[in-house]
Design a protein around this motif. Sequence first.
Motif, short mmCIF file in Angstrom:
data_model
loop_
_atom_site.label_atom_id
_atom_site.label_comp_id
_atom_site.label_asym_id
_atom_site.label_seq_id
_atom_site.Cartn_x
_atom_site.Cartn_y
_atom_site.Cartn_z
N SER A 92 70.84 58.07 20.59
CA SER A 92 71.42 59.12 21.43
C SER A 92 72.13 58.55 22.65
O SER A 92 73.00 59.21 23.23
N THR A 99 74.92 63.93 19.60
CA THR A 99 73.52 64.34 19.73
C THR A 99 73.43 65.70 20.41
O THR A 99 72.65 66.57 19.99
N TYR A 154 69.03 62.44 24.01
CA TYR A 154 68.32 63.19 22.96
C TYR A 154 67.41 64.24 23.59
O TYR A 154 67.43 65.41 23.21
#
Length: 365
Positions: A92, A99, A154
């Motif tokens: 990420s 993401t 993320y």
Amino acid sequence: MDKKNVALITGVTGQDGSYLAEFLLDKGYEVHGTIRRSSVDFRERIAHIEGKPNFHLHYADLGDSMSIMQVMSKVRPTEVYNLAAQSHVQVSFDSPEFTCDVDATGVLRILEAIRLCGLTKTCRMYQASTSELYGKVEEVPQNENTPFHPYSPYAVAKQYGFWIVKEYREAYDMFCCSGILFNHESERRGETFVTRKITLAAARIKQGKQEKLFLGNLGSLRDWGYAKDYVECMWLILQHKTPEDFVIATGVQHSVREFCYYAFKHVGIELEFVGEGLDEKGIDKATGKVLIEVSPDFFRPTDVVNLWGDPTKAKAELGWDPNKTSFEQLVKIMVDSDMAKVAAEDAGQRVRTNLAEYLEKGIVK
Ligand code: NAP
Ligand code: GDD
């Protein structure tokens, strides 16, 4: 069982999706899963259930509202499990926008599809949330009331997913909930997550097919459970009388270093760790050979280092047993599986690329 139980699982080809599909098929559900088009047709985790009469696959991408609307209107599920995500924390940092689109806006697309298809009152929705929301932790252990402090692109995307689920619950009275799941692993875990990277390396080193394992932060602490046990909890969350969010964890914490120790021990290698930081090494006590080294390639710009879940609420309200599979049993399951897989490579059965070599050399993290 009520014939009307129809589940839609996004991310059915993933670790959790494959176990959940098996679990729901066993319960008599009609199960629909979404897949993405790929240049290689490789669906290892669900190959054994493809072709079952109650199991159906559809093309859909969480970045594509139209594909989600199409599958939602065709299937008209009674339960949606949104497991699809760009799920690798380190990746990420390299692909933050992708993401965000999949892990944040993707959740919104699912919720809107349920609403626009007129399923608000008939369809329950589970969102795969994560202990990464606790990130730079503000309390140990973490429960449903612990403040969030996401610490990666993320986690920030998943935090949006968590809040938009809550918003739709309150705004539209939808039965939608988040499971705040701590790390859960299995023999089907992706090979670039730390546990699987370790168990695969232990098997390969034991069988003379790999020299060394390179890792990042050995001191990082995680609450690791068994994925097969955790999918039951996803289902229980949707069977609960009221829509609520739950922490799913074992309540037991170990370091990456300890995971290495137990995995190698299980193949008959006793490790001793010497040195500190980037100079730390895992040495085979019997031979003095260095088997594990620390590489800066596997450190993250910000790392979550102290995850430890408190599953009291899930235990009390869902009757879920967080300790069905112990840490030692989990390590054993994964190592035994990789020992067999690595041994089968001799018979030419390894159909994948040489991912293990890429991992070892740090080409893929
Ligand atoms: P995984 O093995 O990486 O599986 C992810 C799934 O998402 C795969 O089926 C993947 O499809 C699919 N996917 C990725 N991008 C997509 C997109 N744009 N559109 C549609 N599908 C897409 O992950 P997992 O370990 O099973 O985790 C399941 C979910 O739980 C994820 O949302 C993850 O973030 C969350 N979670 C996992 C853990 C854990 O410890 N495992 C803990 C907390 C939360 P392909 O096969 O085509 O790539
Ligand atoms: N992947 C990886 N590779 N991690 C390493 C390595 C390595 O070589 N060396 C040390 N680590 C450390 C990471 O820095 C992290 O602190 C820890 O091991 C666990 O890393 P991962 O196994 O990649 O998992 P994760 O905790 O970052 O993310 C997983 O769990 C989350 C739940 O807490 C994923 O499944 C996420 O999708 C999930 O949300």
